[in-house]
Design a protein around this motif. Structure first.
Motif, PDB file in Angstrom:
ATOM      1  N   LEU A 125      43.337  31.559  27.883  1.00 43.60           N
ATOM      2  CA  LEU A 125      41.954  32.224  27.688  1.00 43.60           C
ATOM      3  C   LEU A 125      41.619  32.741  29.033  1.00 43.60           C
ATOM      4  CD1 LEU A 125      40.266  29.360  25.698  1.00 43.60           C
ATOM      5  CD2 LEU A 125      41.318  31.481  24.918  1.00 43.60           C
ATOM      6  N   PHE A 126      42.225  32.418  30.366  1.00 39.34           N
ATOM      7  CA  PHE A 126      41.874  32.646  31.445  1.00 39.34           C
ATOM      8  C   PHE A 126      42.455  34.278  32.044  1.00 39.34           C
ATOM      9  CE2 PHE A 126      40.867  28.408  31.939  1.00 39.34           C
ATOM     10  CZ  PHE A 126      39.913  28.219  32.804  1.00 39.34           C
ATOM     11  N   ARG A 127      43.267  34.658  31.052  1.00 37.79           N
ATOM     12  CA  ARG A 127      43.671  36.161  31.229  1.00 37.79           C
ATOM     13  C   ARG A 127      42.522  37.192  31.221  1.00 37.79           C
ATOM     14  NH1 ARG A 127      46.012  35.235  26.157  1.00 37.79           N
ATOM     15  NH2 ARG A 127      48.022  35.099  27.160  1.00 37.79           N
ATOM     16  N   GLU A 128      41.479  36.566  30.706  1.00 41.39           N
ATOM     17  CA  GLU A 128      40.269  37.389  30.628  1.00 41.39           C
ATOM     18  C   GLU A 128      39.469  36.970  32.036  1.00 41.39           C
ATOM     19  OE1 GLU A 128      39.458  39.970  28.913  1.00 41.39           O
ATOM     20  OE2 GLU A 128      41.239  39.708  27.475  1.00 41.39           O
ATOM     21  N   ASN A 129      39.190  37.942  32.905  1.00 40.31           N
ATOM     22  CA  ASN A 129      38.425  37.643  34.093  1.00 40.31           C
ATOM     23  C   ASN A 129      36.955  36.782  33.911  1.00 40.31           C
ATOM     24  OD1 ASN A 129      37.487  37.442  36.629  1.00 40.31           O
ATOM     25  ND2 ASN A 129      38.077  39.676  37.228  1.00 40.31           N
TER      26      ASN A 129
ATOM     27  N   ALA B 178      43.009  32.958  40.543  1.00 40.82           N
ATOM     28  CA  ALA B 178      43.715  33.836  39.918  1.00 40.82           C
ATOM     29  C   ALA B 178      44.490  33.618  38.823  1.00 40.82           C
ATOM     30  CB  ALA B 178      44.786  34.161  40.989  1.00 40.82           C
ATOM     31  N   TYR B 179      44.777  34.599  37.787  1.00 36.92           N
ATOM     32  CA  TYR B 179      45.576  34.476  36.733  1.00 36.92           C
ATOM     33  C   TYR B 179      46.547  35.451  37.030  1.00 36.92           C
ATOM     34  CZ  TYR B 179      47.013  34.119  31.985  1.00 36.92           C
ATOM     35  OH  TYR B 179      47.829  33.744  30.794  1.00 36.92           O
TER      36      TYR B 179
ATOM     37  N   HIS C 167      49.304  39.494  44.999  1.00 37.47           N
ATOM     38  CA  HIS C 167      49.934  40.858  44.558  1.00 37.47           C
ATOM     39  C   HIS C 167      50.116  40.861  43.133  1.00 37.47           C
ATOM     40  CE1 HIS C 167      52.075  44.733  44.908  1.00 37.47           C
ATOM     41  NE2 HIS C 167      53.380  43.917  44.495  1.00 37.47           N
ATOM     42  N   THR C 168      50.916  39.628  42.496  1.00 33.95           N
ATOM     43  CA  THR C 168      51.309  39.318  41.310  1.00 33.95           C
ATOM     44  C   THR C 168      50.311  39.134  40.370  1.00 33.95           C
ATOM     45  OG1 THR C 168      53.326  38.352  42.253  1.00 33.95           O
ATOM     46  CG2 THR C 168      53.110  38.077  39.902  1.00 33.95           C
ATOM     47  N   ALA C 169      49.138  38.751  40.841  1.00 32.06           N
ATOM     48  CA  ALA C 169      48.028  38.477  39.852  1.00 32.06           C
ATOM     49  C   ALA C 169      47.474  39.550  39.126  1.00 32.06           C
ATOM     50  CB  ALA C 169      46.681  37.865  40.701  1.00 32.06           C
ATOM     51  N   ALA C 170      47.176  39.197  37.718  1.00 27.63           N
ATOM     52  CA  ALA C 170      46.285  40.207  36.884  1.00 27.63           C
ATOM     53  C   ALA C 170      45.118  40.330  37.363  1.00 27.63           C
ATOM     54  CB  ALA C 170      46.384  39.630  35.495  1.00 27.63           C
ATOM     55  N   TYR C 171      44.598  39.637  37.871  1.00 26.29           N
ATOM     56  CA  TYR C 171      43.347  39.684  38.941  1.00 26.29           C
ATOM     57  C   TYR C 171      42.937  38.169  39.809  1.00 26.29           C
ATOM     58  CZ  TYR C 171      41.206  36.179  35.529  1.00 26.29           C
ATOM     59  OH  TYR C 171      40.968  35.028  34.961  1.00 26.29           O
ATOM     60  N   HIS C 172      42.264  38.554  40.862  1.00 24.65           N
ATOM     61  CA  HIS C 172      42.121  37.230  41.608  1.00 24.65           C
ATOM     62  C   HIS C 172      40.483  37.681  42.353  1.00 24.65           C
ATOM     63  CE1 HIS C 172      43.070  39.735  45.104  1.00 24.65           C
ATOM     64  NE2 HIS C 172      43.925  40.287  44.615  1.00 24.65           N
TER      65      HIS C 172
ATOM     66  N   VAL D 271      49.990  31.776  34.189  1.00 22.08           N
ATOM     67  CA  VAL D 271      49.566  30.772  35.373  1.00 22.08           C
ATOM     68  C   VAL D 271      48.047  30.958  35.813  1.00 22.08           C
ATOM     69  CG1 VAL D 271      50.406  30.298  37.464  1.00 22.08           C
ATOM     70  CG2 VAL D 271      52.115  30.993  35.907  1.00 22.08           C
ATOM     71  N   LEU D 272      47.816  29.769  35.715  1.00 18.48           N
ATOM     72  CA  LEU D 272      46.158  29.758  36.409  1.00 18.48           C
ATOM     73  C   LEU D 272      46.343  29.249  37.714  1.00 18.48           C
ATOM     74  CD1 LEU D 272      43.156  29.959  36.284  1.00 18.48           C
ATOM     75  CD2 LEU D 272      43.063  27.838  34.915  1.00 18.48           C
TER      76      LEU D 272
END
Length: 267
Positions: free
Chosen positions: A167-171, A195-196, A225-230, A259-260
């Motif tokens: 669920l955390f893929r959504e900021n 980050a996710y 750098h890898t995070a979808a958002y942070h 990964v959270l």
């Protein structure tokens, strides 16, 4: 002759229907029943031994470079208070913590074995369990004193285990669920999520060995750098924190992992 053919067809249809019912029961009903029973058993056990999250005092700050045994020796000669994990350890001596993230369903004991496999298919009592447990990577410090603590668990459709991590893929979900905690022997350790990531199973984000400050900084840069958002935290700041990664299977591609990432606030 025609009557015999009709009877044969009816018998064939009846046999096919009975076989289909049998296969459905074997392949669907019984597995679902076993999963339901395992979940009920697990929930009853966890309810009995769950630590008092709100009543557990905050853990004192600790440096990633100082083992907890040394930190404890440096304190006054008073006997340490009982561990909040006492009840959990009566069931499983391999228990190292209890993860809790409010309003997400993430509320589970954490075990650490000699490998990362056993407790993914066994319950806290050591018996076979389809849900398993959250597992602290065997390469990590069992007291969460290391720079990076990686915790794995399964992803189930009924939101059991680490399914809520996805669920955390959504900021916006992280914005509304920014913190959690891990109960350790030392007390309640608050976690701030930052980050996710969606990564392959063999991603270098699962590294657990860091020798120098440079190693930690480069790893922090990799995470960001890898995070979808942070969040707006910097790699330099992260290199001074103790990190926590909650990892589970996701389905964006074969062997994908969600990964959270968070860090302990007591540092």
């Amino acid at each position: 002759m025609k009557k015999r053919i009709i009877i044969a067809i009816i018998l064939l249809l009846l046999f096919s229907g009975a076989f289909a019912v049998y296969r459905y029961r074997q392949k669907v009903c019984l597995p679902e029943k076993r999963i339901s029973e395992a979940l009920e058993k697990q929930e009853k056990l966890f309810d009995r031994i769950r630590p008092d999250v709100d009543g557990t005092p905050a853990a004192a700050p600790i440096s990633p470079d100082i083992p907890l045994t040394e930190a404890n020796d440096a304190e006054s000669g008073e006997a340490p208070p009982p561990s909040p994990l006492e009840d959990v350890r009566e069931v499983c001596s391999d228990a190292v913590g209890w993860l809790y993230v409010p309003d997400t369903g993430l509320d589970y004991p954490i075990a650490q074995g000699d490998d990362n496999s056993f407790y993914l298919s066994h319950g806290l009592d050591g018996e076979s369990d389809p849900f398993g447990l959250p597992v602290l990577d065997y390469r990590c410090a069992g007291d969460f004193s290391g720079y990076n603590s990686v915790i794995y668990a399964h992803n189930y459709e009924n939101m059991a285990m680490f399914a809520p991590v996805g669920l955390f893929r959504e900021n916006s979900y992280m914005d509304s669920h920014p913190r959690g905690c891990i109960i350790t022997d030392r007390g309640r350790e608050e976690i701030e999520f930052f980050a996710y990531l969606t990564v392959p199973a063999d991603s270098p984000v699962y590294n657990t060995v860091f020798i120098t400050d440079k190693d930690r900084r480069e790893y922090a840069e990799l995470l960001l750098h890898t995070a979808a958002y942070h969040s707006d935290i910097t790699a330099e700041e992260l290199s001074q924190k103790r990190l926590v990664l909650l990892s589970t299977c996701t389905f964006e591609y074969d062997e994908a992992r969600g990964v959270l990432a968070g860090y302990f606030l007591s540092d």
